[in-house]
Design an enzyme around this catalytic site. Structure first.
Site, PDB file in Angstrom:
ATOM      1  CG  ASP A 261     -16.127 -53.384   8.915  1.00  0.00           C
ATOM      2  OD1 ASP A 261     -15.970 -53.202   7.683  1.00  0.00           O
ATOM      3  OD2 ASP A 261     -15.784 -52.547   9.767  1.00  0.00           O
TER       4      ASP A 261
ATOM      5  CE1 TYR B 219     -13.009 -54.083  11.188  1.00  0.00           C
ATOM      6  CE2 TYR B 219     -11.738 -54.827  13.071  1.00  0.00           C
ATOM      7  CZ  TYR B 219     -12.085 -53.837  12.186  1.00  0.00           C
ATOM      8  OH  TYR B 219     -11.510 -52.592  12.279  1.00  0.00           O
TER       9      TYR B 219
END
Length: 185
Positions: free
Chosen positions: A114, A73
């Site tokens: 992500d 992330y």
């Protein structure tokens, strides 16, 4: 899973395990959090970098036999002038150094998560309008490509190009929500 936004005590591990998944996770109740749910139990799990700040709730590495999953992330960056943007660029560089130290390009690795980067015009709805955004920015593209150059091949872009109306990246910034098309496909 990324951006779980839940502290470890509140993560729904029992529910996922009841469905037959092995779950590894690290979270923070406000902004971060990563998790991997798999049918096979990983032989090894690492949270975060081996340098400070470790960012264990942004990086999880799970090894399954000869396959390693690196779930990231990546920091969003907030605004280009913000120190968080500089941190994002440095984060990509730290990831590449970690890869160089712990792996070989011929290893079976999937880097997912992500990534907070839209590397090509086709990845965004309106390239002219959002050029310079912290996720659609030449500096971020270079940082991302530097990590990718370690030995990764991008697969999702090839899949997404077959379905041009599918959006996989969406900003929570009010200026991008009004069109209901998201930042990127």
């Amino acid at each position: 899973m990324q951006e779980t936004k839940v502290a470890d005590a509140g993560f729904p591990a029992a529910e996922l395990e009841a469905l037959g998944y092995h779950v590894v996770f690290k979270g923070d109740k406000q902004y971060k959090g990563v998790a991997i749910a798999s049918k096979q139990k990983p032989q090894k799990v690492v949270f975060g970098f081996d340098s400070e700040p470790a960012d264990p709730d942004r990086l999880i590495i799970a090894t399954y036999n000869d396959l390693t999953i690196i779930n990231t992330y990546v920091p969003q960056g907030q605004e280009v002038e913000n120190p968080q943007f500089t941190y994002k660029l440095a984060w990509f560089a730290r990831l590449k150094k970690y890869l160089q130290k712990h792996f070989q390009p011929q290893n079976e690795i999937i880097w997912c998560g992500d990534l907070n980067v839209a590397p090509e015009n086709i990845d965004v709805h309106d390239p002219k309008r959002i050029l310079g955004h912290v996720c659609f920015n030449p500096e971020v593209w270079r940082a991302y490509e530097e990590v990718k150059s370690w030995g990764f091949t991008m697969y999702s872009a090839n899949i997404i190009r077959c379905c041009r109306s599918v959006y996989f990246f969406r900003l929570s910034h009010p200026g991008f929500r009004s069109s209901k098309v998201g930042l990127a496909r």
